[in-house]
Design a protein around this motif. Sequence first.
Motif, PDB file in Angstrom:
ATOM      1  N   ASP A  52      21.818 -18.265   3.405  1.00  0.00           N
ATOM      2  CA  ASP A  52      21.690 -17.258   2.922  1.00  0.00           C
ATOM      3  C   ASP A  52      22.977 -18.207   1.443  1.00  0.00           C
ATOM      4  O   ASP A  52      22.877 -17.896   0.193  1.00  0.00           O
ATOM      5  N   ASN A  53      23.112 -18.466   2.506  1.00  0.00           N
ATOM      6  CA  ASN A  53      24.719 -18.575   2.004  1.00  0.00           C
ATOM      7  C   ASN A  53      24.574 -20.656   1.329  1.00  0.00           C
ATOM      8  O   ASN A  53      25.978 -21.339   0.915  1.00  0.00           O
ATOM      9  N   VAL A  54      23.561 -21.366   1.574  1.00  0.00           N
ATOM     10  CA  VAL A  54      23.356 -22.474   1.828  1.00  0.00           C
ATOM     11  C   VAL A  54      23.448 -23.084  -0.098  1.00  0.00           C
ATOM     12  O   VAL A  54      22.799 -22.439  -0.631  1.00  0.00           O
ATOM     13  N   LYS A  55      23.820 -23.793  -0.525  1.00  0.00           N
ATOM     14  CA  LYS A  55      24.578 -24.222  -2.171  1.00  0.00           C
ATOM     15  C   LYS A  55      22.954 -24.657  -2.672  1.00  0.00           C
ATOM     16  O   LYS A  55      22.892 -25.960  -1.647  1.00  0.00           O
ATOM     17  N   VAL A  56      21.856 -24.273  -3.296  1.00  0.00           N
ATOM     18  CA  VAL A  56      21.255 -25.007  -3.799  1.00  0.00           C
ATOM     19  C   VAL A  56      21.879 -26.164  -4.575  1.00  0.00           C
ATOM     20  O   VAL A  56      21.744 -25.000  -6.150  1.00  0.00           O
ATOM     21  N   ILE A  57      21.371 -26.886  -4.866  1.00  0.00           N
ATOM     22  CA  ILE A  57      21.657 -28.402  -6.009  1.00  0.00           C
ATOM     23  C   ILE A  57      20.109 -27.755  -6.630  1.00  0.00           C
ATOM     24  O   ILE A  57      19.174 -28.518  -6.375  1.00  0.00           O
ATOM     25  N   ARG A  75      15.434 -29.873  -0.845  1.00  0.00           N
ATOM     26  CA  ARG A  75      16.803 -30.592  -1.263  1.00  0.00           C
ATOM     27  C   ARG A  75      17.342 -30.585  -0.112  1.00  0.00           C
ATOM     28  O   ARG A  75      18.839 -31.158  -0.023  1.00  0.00           O
ATOM     29  N   HIS A  76      17.158 -29.442   0.984  1.00  0.00           N
ATOM     30  CA  HIS A  76      17.964 -29.547   2.347  1.00  0.00           C
ATOM     31  C   HIS A  76      16.997 -29.010   3.614  1.00  0.00           C
ATOM     32  O   HIS A  76      16.417 -28.777   3.289  1.00  0.00           O
TER      33      HIS A  76
END
Length: 165
Positions: free
Chosen positions: A159-164, A82-83
């Motif tokens: 740790d701060n990446v928003k997981v969609i 996703r990223h």
Amino acid sequence: MQSSEERMTEPAWDRDRVRDIIANHKDQPGALLPILHGIQDALGYVPPDSVPLIAKELNLSRAEVHGVISFYHYFRDTPPGRHTVYICRAESCQSMGSEALEAHAKRRFGVDYHGTSADSVFSLEPVYCLGNCACSPSIMIDREVYGRVTPERFDAIIDNVKVIP
């Protein structure tokens, strides 16, 4: 054993989309790269089972098509996470510790370059300059560039990446 045409029965939209992209570009001079870019832009990767279709339509061998896909680091043959995390491997970043950062990221995600984490959230890719040399070592996540990244800062950023979902 299934033929390549039979194996290409992943979701029907994949096959149809690939065929549309091939049809839209096959008559252009040097059509292979625009076709590969079109497929990757549409699907996020170039499915291995699309190689026989591309080869047939362009009158190329499968080896020729595969050779181009494997030569250019940009092309993927597996779905991306996703990223996408890019780690700069240029000289400035290497001189400022990117090799330790690379090793840390590979351990954190459990993959090597061009791999995707087991949870399909992160893909790890090398990049050969992000233009952020004054703030080496640098990474980019999707389209956001980060400088002066240590292994500890890497973990905090990840740790701060928003997981969609």
